[in-house]
Design a protein around this motif. Sequence first.
Motif, short mmCIF file in Angstrom:
data_model
loop_
_atom_site.label_atom_id
_atom_site.label_comp_id
_atom_site.label_asym_id
_atom_site.label_seq_id
_atom_site.Cartn_x
_atom_site.Cartn_y
_atom_site.Cartn_z
N ASN A 1 1.00 -1.45 -0.15
CA ASN A 1 -0.07 -0.13 -0.17
C ASN A 1 1.24 1.33 0.44
O ASN A 1 2.06 1.48 0.81
CB ASN A 1 -0.67 0.25 1.01
CG ASN A 1 -2.49 -0.65 1.11
OD1 ASN A 1 -2.77 -0.81 0.51
ND2 ASN A 1 -2.46 -2.30 1.64
N THR B 1 5.42 4.05 2.27
CA THR B 1 4.55 2.93 2.59
C THR B 1 5.16 2.39 3.64
O THR B 1 6.28 3.09 4.12
CB THR B 1 5.20 2.02 1.10
OG1 THR B 1 4.58 0.57 1.18
CG2 THR B 1 6.11 1.86 0.79
N PRO C 1 -6.70 2.75 -0.17
CA PRO C 1 -6.81 1.85 0.82
C PRO C 1 -7.12 0.66 0.06
O PRO C 1 -8.70 0.67 -0.32
CB PRO C 1 -7.73 2.71 1.69
CG PRO C 1 -7.64 4.41 1.42
CD PRO C 1 -7.48 4.51 -0.06
N GLU D 1 -7.00 -4.13 0.74
CA GLU D 1 -7.17 -5.41 1.46
C GLU D 1 -6.98 -6.84 1.08
O GLU D 1 -6.84 -5.93 -0.68
CB GLU D 1 -7.98 -5.63 2.59
CG GLU D 1 -8.78 -4.28 3.45
CD GLU D 1 -7.20 -4.48 4.74
OE1 GLU D 1 -6.66 -5.51 5.04
OE2 GLU D 1 -7.60 -3.60 5.39
N TYR E 1 -4.50 5.69 9.54
CA TYR E 1 -5.66 4.81 8.62
C TYR E 1 -6.68 3.91 9.17
O TYR E 1 -6.89 3.68 10.49
CB TYR E 1 -4.10 3.89 7.82
CG TYR E 1 -3.53 2.91 8.78
CD1 TYR E 1 -3.94 2.09 9.44
CD2 TYR E 1 -2.56 3.86 9.53
CE1 TYR E 1 -3.17 1.83 10.22
CE2 TYR E 1 -1.81 3.14 10.50
CZ TYR E 1 -2.55 1.68 11.15
OH TYR E 1 -2.15 0.66 11.95
N TYR F 1 -7.18 1.36 6.84
CA TYR F 1 -7.46 -0.15 6.25
C TYR F 1 -5.60 -0.51 5.68
O TYR F 1 -5.14 0.76 5.18
CB TYR F 1 -8.00 -0.10 4.85
CG TYR F 1 -9.30 -0.23 5.32
CD1 TYR F 1 -10.62 -0.76 5.70
CD2 TYR F 1 -10.28 1.18 5.09
CE1 TYR F 1 -11.38 -1.34 5.76
CE2 TYR F 1 -11.80 1.48 4.90
CZ TYR F 1 -12.22 0.04 5.93
OH TYR F 1 -13.72 0.34 5.75
N GLY F 2 -5.91 -2.16 5.55
CA GLY F 2 -4.26 -1.59 4.48
C GLY F 2 -3.36 -2.40 5.40
O GLY F 2 -2.09 -2.73 4.59
#
Length: 529
Positions: free
Chosen positions: A167, A188, A264, A266, A504, A506-507
């Motif tokens: 991400n 990242t 974002p 997953e 954040y 997500y991720g």
Amino acid sequence: MRHYISLLLFAALLCVGSSVQAQDASWPRVVTTSDGATVTLYQPTPESFVGDKLKMRTAVSIKLKSTDAPKFGAIWAEAKMQTDRTTRMVTLESITITDVKFPGENDQAKITKFKALLETEIPKWDYPISLDKLLASVEEENKIQDANLKNDPPIIYYRKEPTLLVNFDGAPRVQKDEQMNMERVVNTPILIIKAPEDSKFYLYSGLWYMASDVKGTWSQASKLPSSIESISKQVKEQELKTQKENGATPPAATPSKIITSEKPAELIQSKGEAKFTAIDKTKLLYMSNSDDDIFMEITSQKYYILLSGRWYSSDKLEGPWSFVAADKLPSDFAMIPEGSAKDGILASVAGTSAAREAVMDAQVPQTAAIDIATAKCTVSYDGEPKFEKIDGTSLELAMNTSSTVMRTGQTYYALDKGIWFKSASAKGPWAVADKRPEDVDNIPPSSSAYNAKYAYIYEVTPTTVYVGYTPGYTGTYVYGPTVVYGTGYYYYPWYGAYYYPRPYTYGYGMAYNPYYGWGMHVAFHIGFH
């Protein structure tokens, strides 16, 4: 002592209708007993008023001796009320303390004794409350209980082979890393370095991978440039040190395919073709060859996944996915047996005891006594301070710093490690604050400073400020009958000479554990020390 505490609690609960006000000069309520103990009850919050049952919670602190530091916790109570709709007044008939929680206190005998202490000898006073004020308080609480969080699904990838999701916080940013004395991708959590020898990018995740373009196709590196070899040695030495400290032996690294995302995202995976196993006493199947929480509901043939405490469903594992509220799940989810392979998800299923415990834990403060004379705060900016207005408030938020700094009028507030500081200048010097910014409770979840509303100042003495925060400060939010991680909003980071990321959602594969709270289960490596 029992009589005094009971009177205190009783008076506080009867006055719960006034909790809709931002400030109330009569709070907190303090009583000192003849044996020197002090009980402080902070402004209570009503949760519901249905039929004749009023449910509420309040923070409380106890000092057994005047020289002791207060111990903070939370109380939940249920009161039986008598309502006269002609006069629109209600009176208390009886009260039950349903739960008491103090961080680190697991002695059930002590907790039971304290509950009994609070319930004993409550006088049957005829002390009416305005029904309209009480209903307004309940309505206000329902509005502010993180109701405006965002639940749109992130980008969701499904893969059957070992895959690493990288991400990026927006478009990849390559900057000089002074510690490494090399260029690397800063936005990242994965270590990605640009080698000076060949200008190619090298990514580390147990194994080294190479690509000519950071957003291009990655392949396992057969040979590393000398500059990367030097870094690889340090990285692996650090990994070995960490493993020894933790007493853990991770599995051998497996070559992975790599996908990247600037938004974002997953990743859910199965080890080969998806395999499902039935969950006893339900119409649910779970993916048994996956580390992710992936289910199928047999009747509807829909898939369900759990990401950051939020549920999403789809007709296909490849998506598209749609949000499902925790109280709209198929009823079989609440029937998953405790002790089964997937009982960990019960904290994210409405109506379960695990979900109730998680919600309660999210309302218990973590507290500390701060020495006014020695507490320090340092704020660094990327250039001159730049502020932007926080919608719906009188506050402005500093954008070009990694710290949380707000301006209101001519006063500046900084929030550091759960401690509020204030100053007449954005650059300090900073002194411990004795109160929070007045508009902090109105910060919307669309602001990256939303978590600041969960950092509190409980008590102030000439030498000490007692502060605390509930898990909302670290990203755990009560959303209806369950808890979720993150607000669901994407916050643009600050890019300049420095990169400052924002909270954040997500991720990182955030998953809730009833014993330890939230944890991530994705590859995470930003460098070496």
